[in-house]
Design a protein around this motif. Structure first.
Motif, mmCIF file in Angstrom:
data_model
loop_
_atom_site.group_PDB
_atom_site.id
_atom_site.type_symbol
_atom_site.label_atom_id
_atom_site.label_comp_id
_atom_site.label_asym_id
_atom_site.label_seq_id
_atom_site.Cartn_x
_atom_site.Cartn_y
_atom_site.Cartn_z
ATOM 1 N N HIS A 271 36.658 11.319 26.870
ATOM 2 C CA HIS A 271 35.936 12.487 26.366
ATOM 3 C C HIS A 271 36.879 13.477 25.703
ATOM 4 O O HIS A 271 37.315 14.440 26.310
ATOM 5 C CB HIS A 271 35.156 13.138 27.504
ATOM 6 N N VAL A 272 37.194 13.198 24.481
ATOM 7 C CA VAL A 272 38.070 14.115 23.744
ATOM 8 C C VAL A 272 37.447 14.443 22.394
ATOM 9 O O VAL A 272 36.651 13.674 21.856
ATOM 10 C CB VAL A 272 39.476 13.505 23.510
ATOM 11 N N ALA A 276 41.201 17.360 18.506
ATOM 12 C CA ALA A 276 42.353 17.258 19.399
ATOM 13 C C ALA A 276 43.103 15.953 19.155
ATOM 14 O O ALA A 276 44.341 15.918 19.151
ATOM 15 C CB ALA A 276 41.898 17.350 20.852
ATOM 16 N N LEU A 303 49.373 20.578 26.471
ATOM 17 C CA LEU A 303 48.206 19.926 27.086
ATOM 18 C C LEU A 303 48.532 19.544 28.513
ATOM 19 O O LEU A 303 49.682 19.213 28.820
ATOM 20 C CB LEU A 303 47.858 18.652 26.321
ATOM 21 N N ASP A 304 47.537 19.569 29.394
ATOM 22 C CA ASP A 304 47.798 19.025 30.726
ATOM 23 C C ASP A 304 47.769 17.503 30.620
ATOM 24 O O ASP A 304 47.301 16.942 29.624
ATOM 25 C CB ASP A 304 46.822 19.575 31.777
ATOM 26 N N HIS A 307 44.473 15.601 29.974
ATOM 27 C CA HIS A 307 43.971 15.707 28.605
ATOM 28 C C HIS A 307 44.787 14.844 27.653
ATOM 29 O O HIS A 307 44.252 14.127 26.813
ATOM 30 C CB HIS A 307 43.981 17.176 28.167
ATOM 31 N N ALA A 310 43.924 11.269 28.104
ATOM 32 C CA ALA A 310 42.622 10.983 27.502
ATOM 33 C C ALA A 310 42.765 10.836 25.986
ATOM 34 O O ALA A 310 42.172 9.933 25.371
ATOM 35 C CB ALA A 310 41.623 12.089 27.840
ATOM 36 N N LEU A 311 43.585 11.699 25.380
ATOM 37 C CA LEU A 311 43.808 11.613 23.930
ATOM 38 C C LEU A 311 44.490 10.298 23.557
ATOM 39 O O LEU A 311 44.111 9.634 22.589
ATOM 40 C CB LEU A 311 44.676 12.776 23.454
ATOM 41 N N THR A 398 29.879 11.909 23.900
ATOM 42 C CA THR A 398 31.098 11.609 23.144
ATOM 43 C C THR A 398 30.797 10.657 21.984
ATOM 44 O O THR A 398 31.271 10.855 20.859
ATOM 45 C CB THR A 398 32.166 11.014 24.087
#
Ligand code: ADP
Ligand code: MG
Length: 427
Positions: A271-272, A276, A303-304, A307, A310-311, A398
């Protein structure tokens, strides 16, 4: 199994040189609710008009209770997607119209119209005018107008599809109640719907049609107890089966239809946001060797780790990035994306998306759907086979967001419907 009421034998409909329906055999028996599904233009509406005698086919036979049908069938009634109520007449007068045509006396007309309105839940609205009613209530008035003639065979042509989700749901429920109550004179129903879920929820049998030329390709019996819920496992499984039948059928050649939901092969979409992901690709494009340590990337991009992962995962799913040994490596399509302008980015993203089985499946479904449009609920129900309910919802979000960016699909927020461009008029 009841007596055969309606029987179509080798029914054929040509419009000039165009063969709209080629040889349809179909029997509807007493006690049956038969759903008719199929892609837009496969001849569903034509078949309903033929079944009610509103239209005479160019070939084949139409029998009702074993006798050839001549002219309009007095024992059948039809409900359309939107009902043409006369705006200058009250709701009751609109319903009475159907009886006037049948030569029923005035007092009897009034009595029956009031009863029919009561039956569909419009008691108290007899003297209202159509403009004073909501869409759902107007459609109820349409049902009342069909039911007041006490038809043996009730034909319904996408009766819920012009309604908002809640009104459709309510009216569907009322139809099921009426149907199962046994208080209706109606012995059988033929329901055209573009919603596979609706077909599975309502029907005893689902007849699947295909197009070019219009014909029946599958006839499935639905032996599930009522009431049925859209989340019942048997319902979901059958919905998926019908999808599979239909998606395999009409998928255009240029679309790859990989795995479909329910085969345990779908990879979850991370879910990005596309913006991003673009940021990650642009950053990698600046690095020596187009490669960077994931840990460094998180720091550089603020970014954490969740995240960033996920990217990176999104980049991998789309074949834009490869991840290994704690590094992210930009792949040629990712590099092309980073260097492209907005239009080229959209085109490239669309090309990457089409490779995903999930996207191929969605596009094939949309191509097969009436008006090239699907309620998001339907897509979500299919994805619920592969993902837990909350996740199925997030997957659709998404999927739609990515496909919208790529201009592969559009989304109607108000009606929660996904459709292929160009948008249908009035949608
Ligand atoms: P569906 O309801 O499944 O979308 P229809 O029964 O409305 O399909 O139409 C079937 C095919 O016949 C479509 O290709 C449509 O364009 C064509 N068609 C329907 N009615 C007519 C007509 N009166 N004249 C010419 N073509 C028609
Ligand atoms: Mg139609």
């Amino acid at each position: 199994m009841g007596e055969t009421l309606l029987e179509l034998r080798g029914v054929r409909q040509e419009y000039g040189a165009f063969v709209a329906i080629a040889g349809v055999d179909l029997a509807v028996r007493d006690g049956e609710l038969v759903a008719l599904v199929g892609p837009s233009g496969c001849g569903k509406s034509t078949l309903l008009r033929i079944a009610t005698g509103l239209q005479r086919p160019t070939g084949g036979q139409v029998l009702y209770r074993g006798a050839p049908l001549e002219g309009v069938n007095p024992r059948a009634a039809i409900v359309f997607q939107t009902f043409a109520l006369l705006p200058w007449l009250t709701v009751q007068a609109n319903v009475e119209l159907a009886l006037e045509a049948a030569g029923v006396a005035r007092a009897e007309r009034a009595r029956r119209a009031v009863a029919a309105l009561d039956r569909v839940g419009l008691d108290g609205f007899e003297s209202a005018y159509p403009r004073e009613l909501s869409g759902g209530m107007r459609q109820k008035a349409g049902f009342a107008r069909a039911l007041v003639v006490e038809p043996e065979l009730l034909c319904l042509d996408e009766p819920f599809s012009a309604l908002d989700v809640l009104s459709a749901e309510a009216l569907r429920g009322e139809l099921v109640e009426l149907w199962t109550s046994g208080t209706m004179s109606t012995r059988a129903a033929l329901l055209v719907t573009h919603s596979i879920e609706e077909a599975v929820l309502l029907a005893d049998r689902i007849v699947v049609m295909d197009t070019r030329p219009g014909r029946v390709v599958h006839d499935l019996s639905v032996q599930l107890p009522r009431p049925r819920g859209r989340h019942d496992p048997e319902v979901v499984t059958l919905v998926d089966r019908v999808y599979a039948l239909m998606a395999g059928q009409t998928a255009p050649e240029h679309i790859e239809v990989g795995g479909a939901p329910g085969q345990g092969r779908l990879r979850a979409l991370p879910h990005v946001a596309v913006s991003a992901l673009a940021g990650l690709l642009e950053h990698l494009a600046q690095r020596p060797d187009r490669r960077e340590d994931l840990y460094r990337l998180a720091a550089d991009l603020h970014l954490d780790s969740a995240h960033l992962l996920a990217l990176a995962d999104a980049g991998e799913v789309l074949g834009l990035v490869s991840v290994g040994g704690g590094d992210a490596q930009l792949l040629p399509p990712g590099e092309a994306f980073a260097g492209a302008d907005i239009q080229a980015r959209k085109a490239l993203f669309a090309e990457r998306l089409r490779r995903l089985p999930l996207v191929g499946w969605l596009l094939a479904l949309l191509h097969a759907a009436d008006a090239r449009r699907l309620e998001r609920d339907v897509v979500e129900a299919a994805l619920a086979l592969d993902f837990p309910p909350g996740e199925a919802r997030a997957q659709v979000d998404t999927l739609v967001r990515w496909c919208r960016y790529a201009e592969l699909v559009a989304y109607d927020d108000r009606r929660e419907a996904i459709y292929l461009e160009p948008a249908p008029a009035g949608g």
